[in-house]
Design a protein around this motif. Structure first.
Motif, short mmCIF file in Angstrom:
data_model
loop_
_atom_site.label_atom_id
_atom_site.label_comp_id
_atom_site.label_asym_id
_atom_site.label_seq_id
_atom_site.Cartn_x
_atom_site.Cartn_y
_atom_site.Cartn_z
N ALA A 11 53.51 31.04 34.87
CA ALA A 11 52.26 30.33 35.12
C ALA A 11 52.40 28.96 34.48
O ALA A 11 52.51 28.83 33.27
N ASN A 12 52.40 27.95 35.29
CA ASN A 12 52.67 26.60 34.81
C ASN A 12 51.38 25.80 34.83
O ASN A 12 50.80 25.56 35.88
N THR A 13 50.95 25.35 33.68
CA THR A 13 49.71 24.59 33.61
C THR A 13 49.89 23.15 34.09
O THR A 13 48.93 22.49 34.42
N ASP A 14 51.14 22.67 34.14
CA ASP A 14 51.38 21.29 34.58
C ASP A 14 51.27 21.15 36.10
O ASP A 14 50.81 20.13 36.60
N ASN A 15 51.69 22.17 36.83
CA ASN A 15 51.76 22.07 38.29
C ASN A 15 50.70 22.87 39.01
O ASN A 15 50.76 23.02 40.22
N GLY A 16 49.75 23.42 38.30
CA GLY A 16 48.73 24.22 38.98
C GLY A 16 47.92 25.03 37.98
O GLY A 16 48.02 24.83 36.77
N PRO A 17 47.15 25.96 38.50
CA PRO A 17 46.29 26.75 37.62
C PRO A 17 47.12 27.68 36.73
O PRO A 17 48.19 28.14 37.13
N PRO A 18 46.62 27.99 35.53
CA PRO A 18 47.38 28.84 34.61
C PRO A 18 47.38 30.31 35.01
O PRO A 18 48.19 31.07 34.52
N PHE A 19 46.50 30.71 35.92
CA PHE A 19 46.42 32.10 36.34
C PHE A 19 46.46 32.16 37.86
O PHE A 19 45.99 31.24 38.54
N PRO A 20 46.99 33.24 38.41
CA PRO A 20 46.99 33.38 39.88
C PRO A 20 45.56 33.35 40.42
O PRO A 20 44.64 33.91 39.83
N ALA A 21 45.39 32.71 41.55
CA ALA A 21 44.06 32.54 42.15
C ALA A 21 43.41 33.87 42.51
O ALA A 21 42.19 34.00 42.47
N GLU A 22 44.21 34.89 42.84
CA GLU A 22 43.63 36.18 43.24
C GLU A 22 42.98 36.91 42.06
O GLU A 22 42.24 37.88 42.26
N LEU A 23 43.20 36.46 40.84
CA LEU A 23 42.54 37.08 39.70
C LEU A 23 41.06 36.72 39.62
O LEU A 23 40.24 37.51 39.18
N PHE A 24 40.72 35.51 40.04
CA PHE A 24 39.37 35.00 39.85
C PHE A 24 38.64 34.83 41.17
O PHE A 24 38.19 33.75 41.50
N THR A 25 38.49 35.92 41.90
CA THR A 25 37.70 35.87 43.12
C THR A 25 36.23 36.03 42.75
O THR A 25 35.91 36.48 41.64
N VAL A 26 35.35 35.68 43.66
CA VAL A 26 33.91 35.83 43.41
C VAL A 26 33.59 37.30 43.13
O VAL A 26 32.83 37.62 42.21
N GLN A 27 34.21 38.20 43.88
CA GLN A 27 33.95 39.62 43.70
C GLN A 27 34.45 40.12 42.33
O GLN A 27 33.72 40.81 41.61
N SER A 28 35.69 39.77 41.95
CA SER A 28 36.23 40.28 40.68
C SER A 28 35.47 39.71 39.49
O SER A 28 35.17 40.43 38.54
N VAL A 29 35.12 38.44 39.53
CA VAL A 29 34.36 37.84 38.43
C VAL A 29 32.94 38.41 38.39
O VAL A 29 32.40 38.70 37.32
N GLY A 30 32.34 38.62 39.55
CA GLY A 30 31.00 39.20 39.60
C GLY A 30 30.96 40.59 39.01
O GLY A 30 30.07 40.92 38.22
N PHE A 31 31.94 41.44 39.37
CA PHE A 31 31.98 42.79 38.81
C PHE A 31 32.30 42.77 37.32
O PHE A 31 31.79 43.60 36.56
N LEU A 32 33.14 41.83 36.89
CA LEU A 32 33.42 41.70 35.46
C LEU A 32 32.15 41.32 34.70
O LEU A 32 31.85 41.87 33.63
N MET A 33 31.37 40.41 35.25
CA MET A 33 30.12 40.01 34.61
C MET A 33 29.11 41.16 34.59
O MET A 33 28.43 41.39 33.58
N LEU A 34 29.01 41.90 35.69
CA LEU A 34 28.11 43.06 35.73
C LEU A 34 28.53 44.11 34.72
O LEU A 34 27.70 44.63 33.96
N SER A 35 29.81 44.41 34.69
CA SER A 35 30.33 45.39 33.73
C SER A 35 30.10 44.95 32.30
O SER A 35 29.69 45.75 31.45
N SER A 36 30.33 43.69 32.02
CA SER A 36 30.11 43.17 30.66
C SER A 36 28.65 43.23 30.27
O SER A 36 28.32 43.60 29.14
#
Length: 155
Positions: free
Chosen positions: A59-84
């Motif tokens: 994961a290269n912070t110089d050439n792009g995002p530090p995490f794969p884009a599929e980790l932070f989908t609206v659905q995954s972040v929404g369920f993480l927030m609900l669970s939290s």
């Protein structure tokens, strides 16, 4: 994390929880809500630090995002927030409130039943396979915890 690391983490969690109980019981004078707010903020900072420290190799912070884009989908972040919100914010707050209102012994008794309740609900609702030795083990463990919890505390 290796399986040995996972086992160490799983075994150390109850110990660390008990250490937290002792510290909270002897030194915390504020409300359970304030303690939970502090814990959640501290955990957020730790989570962010560990997220960046342990991000996937390559994961290269110089050439792009530090995490794969599929980790932070609206659905995954929404369920993480609900669970939290349900599990950590509301769950921990009510748990700490119970500690403050009824004391550690009854709360520890209720906490000890959670894994067995989860196994029984998995068997009943999800159709998971539990053999009779599992039921015997659950009954013996819960019986032992109930027995110890109901003993009078020596002065």
């Amino acid at each position: 994390m290796t399986s040995a690391g996972g086992i160490v983490a799983a075994l150390s969690a109850p110990f660390l929880l008990d250490v937290g109980f002792l510290i909270w019981d002897k030194h915390w004078k504020g409300s359970s809500f304030a303690l939970n707010l502090y814990k959640c903020n501290l955990a957020t900072v730790g989570f962010l630090i560990l997220s960046f420290a342990t991000r996937p190799p390559g994961a290269n912070t110089d050439n792009g995002p530090p995490f794969p884009a599929e980790l932070f989908t609206v659905q995954s972040v929404g369920f993480l927030m609900l669970s939290s919100t349900i599990g950590i914010l509301i769950g921990d707050w009510t748990w700490l409130e119970a500690l403050q209102l009824i004391g550690a012994r009854p709360v520890v008794l209720m906490d000890s039943v959670k894994p067995f309740l989860a196994a029984l609900l998995g068997w009943w609702i999800l159709g998971e396979n539990l053999q009779w030795p599992a039921f015997v083990g659950m009954a013996l463990t819960v019986g032992g915890v109930v027995w110890v919890s109901l003993e009078r505390e020596s002065s």
